[in-house]
Write a protein that holds these residues in place. Structure first.
Motif, PDB file in Angstrom:
ATOM      1  N   GLY A 162       0.684   2.579  -9.582  1.00  0.00           N
ATOM      2  CA  GLY A 162       0.570   3.943 -10.083  1.00  0.00           C
ATOM      3  C   GLY A 162       1.718   4.831  -9.655  1.00  0.00           C
ATOM      4  O   GLY A 162       1.545   6.037  -9.487  1.00  0.00           O
ATOM      5  N   VAL A 163       2.872   4.212  -9.466  1.00  0.00           N
ATOM      6  CA  VAL A 163       4.041   5.026  -9.128  1.00  0.00           C
ATOM      7  C   VAL A 163       5.027   4.947 -10.278  1.00  0.00           C
ATOM      8  O   VAL A 163       4.939   4.065 -11.136  1.00  0.00           O
ATOM      9  CB  VAL A 163       4.719   4.540  -7.845  1.00  0.00           C
ATOM     10  N   ASN A 164       5.966   5.848 -10.256  1.00  0.00           N
ATOM     11  CA  ASN A 164       6.930   5.892 -11.341  1.00  0.00           C
ATOM     12  C   ASN A 164       7.814   4.660 -11.340  1.00  0.00           C
ATOM     13  O   ASN A 164       8.140   4.091 -10.302  1.00  0.00           O
ATOM     14  CB  ASN A 164       7.791   7.145 -11.196  1.00  0.00           C
ATOM     15  N   LEU A 165       8.202   4.236 -12.534  1.00  0.00           N
ATOM     16  CA  LEU A 165       9.036   3.053 -12.666  1.00  0.00           C
ATOM     17  C   LEU A 165      10.363   3.208 -11.937  1.00  0.00           C
ATOM     18  O   LEU A 165      10.869   2.278 -11.314  1.00  0.00           O
ATOM     19  CB  LEU A 165       9.288   2.789 -14.153  1.00  0.00           C
TER      20      LEU A 165
ATOM     21  N   GLN B 247       8.562   3.397   1.283  1.00  0.00           N
ATOM     22  CA  GLN B 247       7.318   2.704   1.627  1.00  0.00           C
ATOM     23  C   GLN B 247       7.270   1.351   0.931  1.00  0.00           C
ATOM     24  O   GLN B 247       6.851   0.341   1.515  1.00  0.00           O
ATOM     25  CB  GLN B 247       6.116   3.539   1.209  1.00  0.00           C
ATOM     26  N   LEU B 248       7.696   1.334  -0.315  1.00  0.00           N
ATOM     27  CA  LEU B 248       7.718   0.072  -1.049  1.00  0.00           C
ATOM     28  C   LEU B 248       8.680  -0.909  -0.377  1.00  0.00           C
ATOM     29  O   LEU B 248       8.358  -2.067  -0.142  1.00  0.00           O
ATOM     30  CB  LEU B 248       8.140   0.321  -2.500  1.00  0.00           C
ATOM     31  N   ARG B 249       9.863  -0.409  -0.077  1.00  0.00           N
ATOM     32  CA  ARG B 249      10.844  -1.253   0.581  1.00  0.00           C
ATOM     33  C   ARG B 249      10.264  -1.822   1.861  1.00  0.00           C
ATOM     34  O   ARG B 249      10.326  -3.022   2.130  1.00  0.00           O
ATOM     35  CB  ARG B 249      12.105  -0.449   0.897  1.00  0.00           C
TER      36      ARG B 249
ATOM     37  N   GLN C  84       0.854  -1.171   0.000  1.00  0.00           N
ATOM     38  CA  GLN C  84       0.000   0.000   0.000  1.00  0.00           C
ATOM     39  C   GLN C  84       0.893   1.225   0.000  1.00  0.00           C
ATOM     40  O   GLN C  84       1.799   1.339   0.815  1.00  0.00           O
ATOM     41  CB  GLN C  84      -0.879   0.026   1.234  1.00  0.00           C
ATOM     42  N   VAL C  85       0.606   2.151  -0.867  1.00  0.00           N
ATOM     43  CA  VAL C  85       1.390   3.378  -0.910  1.00  0.00           C
ATOM     44  C   VAL C  85       0.521   4.529  -0.433  1.00  0.00           C
ATOM     45  O   VAL C  85      -0.596   4.710  -0.911  1.00  0.00           O
ATOM     46  CB  VAL C  85       1.892   3.661  -2.336  1.00  0.00           C
ATOM     47  N   ASP C  86       1.040   5.237   0.525  1.00  0.00           N
ATOM     48  CA  ASP C  86       0.329   6.423   1.002  1.00  0.00           C
ATOM     49  C   ASP C  86       0.998   7.648   0.387  1.00  0.00           C
ATOM     50  O   ASP C  86       2.055   8.076   0.824  1.00  0.00           O
ATOM     51  CB  ASP C  86       0.385   6.490   2.525  1.00  0.00           C
ATOM     52  N   PHE C  87       0.338   8.181  -0.625  1.00  0.00           N
ATOM     53  CA  PHE C  87       0.942   9.297  -1.349  1.00  0.00           C
ATOM     54  C   PHE C  87       1.020  10.557  -0.514  1.00  0.00           C
ATOM     55  O   PHE C  87       1.627  11.533  -0.913  1.00  0.00           O
ATOM     56  CB  PHE C  87       0.141   9.577  -2.633  1.00  0.00           C
ATOM     57  N   ARG C  88       0.390  10.529   0.636  1.00  0.00           N
ATOM     58  CA  ARG C  88       0.395  11.734   1.454  1.00  0.00           C
ATOM     59  C   ARG C  88       1.344  11.602   2.632  1.00  0.00           C
ATOM     60  O   ARG C  88       1.457  12.506   3.445  1.00  0.00           O
ATOM     61  CB  ARG C  88      -1.015  12.029   1.953  1.00  0.00           C
TER      62      ARG C  88
END
Lengths: 149, 149, 149, 149
Positions: A65-68, A34-36, A22-26
DNA sequence: GTGGTCTAGACCACT
DNA sequence: GTGGTCTAGACCACG
């Protein structure tokens, strides 16, 4: 000139390990970290086992939906930390318990010490402190209730 | 031209909190954070109690052989973290158990969770993990065995 | 050498305007400013009217368990702000609506502007912003429901 | 000896956010806070949108004629406040509406409450108070009338 | 180039 | 004395 990053995350199709992350863009924490964190947690909880290949950069990038490049950077950190390796076909695979040979790794101990001191400094009782850590430990360990002996 | 100040900390006369702090000039961790960590640890261990004034910027700066601004920055971080406050505009004083009064503060929990996950991901057993943390907790807590009711 | 400030606040006897004021010893906001804020709020809400003398320094200091100098400092700030004055018998008395002649005082406007910008910058809608302020305004105005036409 | 740098800001070429910011070198408010305020206002007014990189430390420092460290400190405060983040370790970027996503953040409410109380205490009528705030709100919000869907 | 850190010296207001 | 601020110049790691 840099492309204006679209603020819209693409409607991620819930597949593969993607849904685990889960990515919290805020959040103030950088996305690649967060990915790690999420992948490390998945490894720790047993949701990701040794030998399992991580999703491809493009795949995960699309799903979340994050950059490669962001995903790439996350994988890179994981490799530096020893949690994943690259097999001969360029894929990132989980390295499992061998990571750093289960030695506490001075860094880990330092960070833990710092955290404990901080808890005490905040006035939390010693026993209360271990209790809370116990609770957290239980929580981090069971995000994958889907049986698989 | 000015003498290049020796990077070695002067043999500090063992007073106040100065001697408690140690700075490793070769550590990758910034000095100001080392100072912060050390003071937080001192508060956590009881070596620094609520109400105790921290040494003045200039004083600590001299004792440890670091620049005044570096100490200032460390104190500033401590203030932002709520561990110290500034006495009627004249001195930094320990605010002790006040800092958000024992509420775990989401950040702390997140960091702890991350650390636990990392331990698990490294293949350390759950019970082993709590054992190690217990050991660390004992270590961080007893730098001030001098009785003082 | 300085006396070690007792961390214990005396068991305040709930009398006079004392009870109106609340001091949070764990707040990062300096105590003297908390006192100032509380008295300003009391004036604003009508609980303290023009001409009313403030409690004596010693009295309030005892009631709240804070240092006498702290109270003095709070009163001093109130005088500088024009909210209170000193009568010929040395007592501090509320000056009421005359304070600064109800002109918005550039400082007040600047602070308000800053706060509004901050709200907007946080992504709060304009109408939502005024709504929230309305709610707060209602709250600050009614801490003294004891009828008194 | 080095030339005493003119305290006058260079006639900045009207690019980027530079021109938006104004520093009053005679104001009692610290420069770094003036910078912070200005950038927050720019974010709030929509002149700076999420994802926009702030000018580099050196760049803004030159444009405004203030020291690099002063700008650094301003950016640092902004980061602590959650308004900007640091792009994969290379640039400060606006985090926009992310900053705690419209939750009023106790601090903001406290400050607002204080301001309202102060207004009331100065004898300003409640309706008059909201009227004035409305005026201010309009003023802070429209520095960027250039349409851009 | 970027930000991050450290050192250095100066002046201010407050007490 | 104290902390608060500003300026200045330097080196680092990272791309």
């Amino acid at each position: 000139m840099p492309l204006p990053r679209s603020p819209l995350r693409k409607a991620a199709s819930p597949r593969a390990v993607g849904p685990i992350l889960q990515v919290d863009f805020r959040s103030p924490r950088p996305i690649y970290l967060q990915l790690r964190d999420g992948i490390v947690a998945a490894i720790g909880s047993g949701a990701l086992r040794a030998g399992t290949p991580l999703p491809s950069l493009r795949r995960l990038s699309e799903e979340l939906g994050v950059n490669l490049h962001t995903v790439h950077r996350a994988y890179d950190v994981l490799r530096q930390n020893g949690f994943v390796g690259v097999d001969r076909s360029q894929r990132f695979v989980v390295r499992g318990a061998s990571a750093s040979e289960a030695d506490p790794s001075k860094e880990w101990e330092d960070a833990q010490r710092r955290l404990l001191s901080e808890g005490l400094a905040r006035g939390v009782d010693r026993t209360e402190l271990v209790r809370r850590i116990g609770v957290l430990l239980k929580a981090v360990g069971n995000p994958a209730p889907h049986r698989r002996p």
